[in-house]
Scaffold this motif. Structure first.
Motif: not given
Length: 171
Positions: A67-74, A99-112
């Motif tokens: 999920s992409k979000c900031g600290d409050s939503v996390r 969790f990540c801060r930008k939608r495109a950062d989900k790619a790094g989680h998916c790769r890992e």
């Protein structure tokens, strides 16, 4: 591209697991304000609790919320998952939330994580997953037609059926 012997499922949280349309038809925006009680009271997306247990089992527990979000939503997301007994009801392991801060950062989680199947309601996320995640499911109502590199699924029954079909051995 991830072609693991053991398939792995990635699932977005907002508007996929939680926050679909309210009974009135309005969008659920409870997580955007500061009220934790409103966030906890917001419903799961229709069909999420009916379909996720079977999918988590099908993937042998190799399923993650990404999920992409900031600290409050996390914080609200983690509280919502506990409040709705998400882990107990679905079988998704408690430690499988990213969790990540930008939608495109989900790619790094998916790769890992070696994600092979991803359910997300945003086409820009799926664009970032090209070449990483072979099975991309664009979830829920969309303002524009789905691009040809993502499979549109209207809701949870369609998502579960499409994923099950993708796991069938070729005839």
């Amino acid at each position: 591209m991830n072609t693991n012997a053991a398939p792995r499922l990635g699932i977005d949280f907002g508007r996929v697991i939680q926050g679909g349309a309210l009974p009135s038809g309005a969008a659920d925006t409870a997580f955007l304000g500061g009220d934790l009680a409103a966030a906890l009271a917001s419903p799961a997306t229709a069909g999420a609790f009916a379909e996720l247990p079977g999918l988590v089992e099908l993937f042998g527990g190799r399923a993650w919320i990404i999920s992409k979000c900031g600290d409050s939503v996390r914080r609200k997301t983690l509280a919502w998952l506990d409040h709705h007994d998400f882990y107990g009801r679905t079988g998704l392991p408690r430690g499988n939330v990213r969790f990540c801060r930008k939608r495109a950062d989900k790619a790094g989680h998916c790769r890992e994580l070696g994600i092979t199947h991803m359910i997300d309601d945003r086409a820009d996320v799926h664009r970032a997953l090209l070449g990483i995640v072979p099975h991309r499911y664009l979830f829920g109502p969309q303002k524009a037609p789905a691009p040809d590199w993502a499979e549109h699924v209207a809701g949870w029954p369609e998502a579960a059926a499409a994923i099950r079909l993708s796991l069938q051995p070729p005839a």
